[in-house]
Scaffold this active site. Structure first.
Site, PDB file in Angstrom:
ATOM      1  N   ASN A   1      49.161  32.630  53.108  1.00 29.50           N
ATOM      2  CA  ASN A   1      49.918  33.637  53.845  1.00 29.50           C
ATOM      3  C   ASN A   1      49.251  33.860  55.202  1.00 29.50           C
ATOM      4  OD1 ASN A   1      47.915  35.912  53.544  1.00 29.50           O
ATOM      5  ND2 ASN A   1      48.345  35.471  51.389  1.00 29.50           N
TER       6      ASN A   1
ATOM      7  N   ASP B   1      50.211  35.970  44.455  1.00 33.57           N
ATOM      8  CA  ASP B   1      50.590  36.345  43.087  1.00 33.57           C
ATOM      9  C   ASP B   1      50.682  35.116  42.186  1.00 33.57           C
ATOM     10  OD1 ASP B   1      50.772  39.058  43.649  1.00 33.57           O
ATOM     11  OD2 ASP B   1      52.762  38.800  44.546  1.00 33.57           O
TER      12      ASP B   1
ATOM     13  N   LYS C   1      45.428  13.480  47.388  1.00 35.00           N
ATOM     14  CA  LYS C   1      46.550  13.933  48.204  1.00 35.00           C
ATOM     15  C   LYS C   1      47.860  13.382  47.630  1.00 35.00           C
ATOM     16  CE  LYS C   1      48.284  13.853  52.866  1.00 35.00           C
ATOM     17  NZ  LYS C   1      48.468  12.930  53.957  1.00 35.00           N
TER      18      LYS C   1
ATOM     19  N   PHE D   1      46.229  47.754  48.594  1.00 37.05           N
ATOM     20  CA  PHE D   1      47.154  47.702  49.719  1.00 37.05           C
ATOM     21  C   PHE D   1      48.515  47.282  49.181  1.00 37.05           C
ATOM     22  CE2 PHE D   1      45.169  47.962  54.016  1.00 37.05           C
ATOM     23  CZ  PHE D   1      43.932  48.417  53.594  1.00 37.05           C
TER      24      PHE D   1
ATOM     25  N   LYS E   1      53.380  51.350  42.798  1.00 35.37           N
ATOM     26  CA  LYS E   1      52.246  50.440  42.590  1.00 35.37           C
ATOM     27  C   LYS E   1      50.950  51.211  42.354  1.00 35.37           C
ATOM     28  CE  LYS E   1      53.465  46.588  44.928  1.00 35.37           C
ATOM     29  NZ  LYS E   1      53.518  45.801  46.156  1.00 35.37           N
TER      30      LYS E   1
ATOM     31  N   LYS F   1      49.170  50.289  38.876  1.00 36.26           N
ATOM     32  CA  LYS F   1      47.883  49.576  38.888  1.00 36.26           C
ATOM     33  C   LYS F   1      46.702  50.510  38.658  1.00 36.26           C
ATOM     34  CE  LYS F   1      49.539  45.840  41.888  1.00 36.26           C
ATOM     35  NZ  LYS F   1      49.097  44.621  42.533  1.00 36.26           N
TER      36      LYS F   1
HETATM   37  O1  C5P Z   1      51.583  43.741  43.725  1.00 34.60           O
HETATM   38  P1  C5P Z   1      51.127  43.400  45.096  1.00 34.60           P
HETATM   39  O2  C5P Z   1      50.668  41.981  45.250  1.00 34.60           O
HETATM   40  O3  C5P Z   1      52.039  43.851  46.179  1.00 34.60           O
HETATM   41  O4  C5P Z   1      49.833  44.330  45.266  1.00 34.60           O
HETATM   42  C1  C5P Z   1      49.043  44.311  46.398  1.00 34.60           C
HETATM   43  C2  C5P Z   1      47.653  44.789  46.054  1.00 34.60           C
HETATM   44  O5  C5P Z   1      47.204  44.129  44.869  1.00 34.60           O
HETATM   45  C3  C5P Z   1      46.650  44.463  47.124  1.00 34.60           C
HETATM   46  O6  C5P Z   1      45.643  45.442  47.130  1.00 34.60           O
HETATM   47  C4  C5P Z   1      46.124  43.110  46.654  1.00 34.60           C
HETATM   48  O7  C5P Z   1      44.840  42.873  47.176  1.00 34.60           O
HETATM   49  C5  C5P Z   1      46.112  43.281  45.157  1.00 34.60           C
HETATM   50  N1  C5P Z   1      46.307  42.038  44.389  1.00 34.60           N
HETATM   51  C6  C5P Z   1      45.307  41.610  43.548  1.00 34.60           C
HETATM   52  N2  C5P Z   1      45.473  40.465  42.804  1.00 34.60           N
HETATM   53  C7  C5P Z   1      46.599  39.753  42.873  1.00 34.60           C
HETATM   54  C8  C5P Z   1      47.642  40.177  43.716  1.00 34.60           C
HETATM   55  C9  C5P Z   1      47.462  41.313  44.468  1.00 34.60           C
HETATM   56  O8  C5P Z   1      44.269  42.252  43.482  1.00 34.60           O
HETATM   57  N3  C5P Z   1      46.701  38.667  42.152  1.00 34.60           N
END
Ligand code: C5P
Length: 443
Positions: free
Chosen positions: A227, A305, A315, A354, A368, A372
């Site tokens: 990203n 994610d 490759k 975040f 969220k 979380k």
């Molecule tokens: O659910 P989402 O990806 O929008 O959540 C964002 C938050 O979750 C951010 O703080 C990001 O650093 C954290 N995150 C994480 N592990 C993941 C995906 C997102 O800690 N696999």
């Protein structure tokens, strides 16, 4: 107090930001420092020596003193001044001054003093964005940092006098004071931390893990799903937390060492830098360090994610799939690091996540926060990714014992300013926890 009784030479070179030096002198004086101002010839066009003299209550040194001081023993000789300085602060530092310093040219009193002194030197550049980005300036800055151990106070982003918007403004005066205090402190003792500008080092002795940058989920040795996160927010949080006295572990996907200024700021005794590329590496680095001694985790990293289910050691070749122009990439879910850590946190630990949303920002972010099990969530939109500025909202359960959510919507501003606000609100949470613990103990 780091400034009390200290001799600070404020060297002012000729940029529009020189007018701010009068206020800077006033702040240093309030904090107990003795300030001696030295003006370059062109700085005299921007700020009157008399204003600085009135404010500093000391003689102001200008180009004409280069040759006349010897004749007038009523004043301290500028070379003597250079010898007794505890800190020389060059603010604003123009491109011209920076480059002359890097070459050892001494055609102005400013340079005589800097070259004659063994005091630590901090410089706060201010110039047009393109000048700042110019290779020769960055090269000269790198030389000053790497070879001469000068401390750079990075410029901020915003409207510049030349009409453009971008990086190059003289750092906020408050930040200049913080950097100066840091330079003075680390010269004296790294442990002796005290108040700066009436704002105490409110995170002193707090152990904070900050994650930063965007993860890369590799498909094969050269390709990845990633990203556009730049790691600016995580860097700003680490910078600010360090100035407030915290011990920081920065787990980052970004190699800040490539930027000499960032590298210099991260050259801090209270910082441990860890690199992670993938979400899994980041999780392992965070979980290996997230023990009982950790007070705060700030997950500002943009963690993927999903990752490719299969990784190819070599490759992937285009011709592997000759009769089909599409390729299917199967993805598998990553462990949600922040959720996982927050699920096992201890009562004293504060976890900040975040949330980047393209719609229903506050609503989705608040959800969220609960899902979380976080203590604070910082909501932003996609414009925050990869930019120096962002518009954030800080959301956390109110500390006044009601069940309401505190939602603080901030204006679009530099990420460093956002970092300051996030840490201010973190402090409110930490203080409320502390008071609660004191209540329990005394009750
Ligand atoms: O659910 P989402 O990806 O929008 O959540 C964002 C938050 O979750 C951010 O703080 C990001 O650093 C954290 N995150 C994480 N592990 C993941 C995906 C997102 O800690 N696999």
């Amino acid at each position: 107090m780091p400034f009390h009784g200290k001799n600070i030479i404020l060297a002012i070179s000729g940029g529009i930001a020189a007018y701010k030096s009068v206020e800077l002198v006033s702040l240093f004086k309030k904090l107990g420092a003795n300030v001696y101002c030295v003006l370059s010839e062109s700085a005299e066009n921007f700020v009157a020596p008399l204003s600085l003299e009135v404010m500093s209550k000391n003689k102001v040194y200008t180009k004409q003193d280069k040759h006349t001081i010897e004749a007038n023993k009523a004043y301290i000789d500028h070379i003597e001044l250079a010898k007794t300085a505890d800190l020389i602060l060059l603010a604003p530092a123009t491109a011209n001054t920076i480059s002359k310093l890097a070459c050892g040219i001494s055609d102005d009193l400013i340079f005589d003093i800097i070259l004659a002194s063994q005091a630590p030197i901090a410089i706060a550049p201010a110039m047009n964005t393109n000048m700042w980005a110019h290779k020769v300036i960055q090269k000269n800055l790198s030389f000053l940092i790497d070879e001469l151990n000068y401390h750079i106070i990075p410029p901020s982003t915003g409207d510049l006098a030349c009409g453009v918007q971008g990086i190059g403004r003289l750092a906020e005066l408050n930040d200049i004071l913080k950097h100066s205090a840091y330079v003075l402190e680390t010269q004296i003792t790294k442990m002796d931390k005290d108040d700066i500008v009436g704002k105490s080092l409110d995170l002193a002795n707090k152990n904070i893990i900050i994650s930063s940058g965007g993860t890369r989920e590799f498909i094969d040795p050269v390709r990845f799903i990633g990203n556009t996160s730049s790691g600016e927010m995580g860097f700003a949080l680490a910078q600010e937390a360090l100035y407030r006295g915290a011990n920081v572990i920065l787990v980052s996907t970004v190699d800040y060492e490539k930027d000499p200024i960032k590298a210099a700021i991260l050259e801090h005794p209270n910082l441990v830098k860890l690199r992670a590329n993938t979400s899994e590496e980041m999780r392992m680095a965070i979980e290996a360090n997230f023990d009982d001694s950790v007070d705060v985790l700030i997950m500002s990293a943009a963690v993927a994610d999903f990752r490719p289910k299969e990784y190819s050691d070599s490759k992937i070749k285009k011709e592997k799939n000759p009769d089909n122009s599409t390729i299917n990439l199967e993805l598998t879910e990553n462990i949600d690091i922040v959720k996982h850590v927050a699920g096992n946190k201890l009562p004293h630990q504060v976890i900040i996540g975040f949330s980047l949303e393209t719609e229903n920002l506050l609503e989705n972010a608040s959800k969220k926060l609960i899902d979380k099990n976080l203590d604070m969530i910082v909501a932003n939109n996609q414009e925050a990714l990869g930019n120096y500025q962002s518009q954030i909202s800080i959301i956390y359960p109110s500390t006044d014992k009601t069940q309401d959510l505190e939602i603080v919507e901030l204006e679009l501003q530099d990420k460093l300013e956002n970092a300051k606000s996030i840490l201010d609100h973190l402090n409110l949470i930490l203080k409320a926890r502390n008071e609660k613990n004191t209540d329990i103990i005394s009750g």
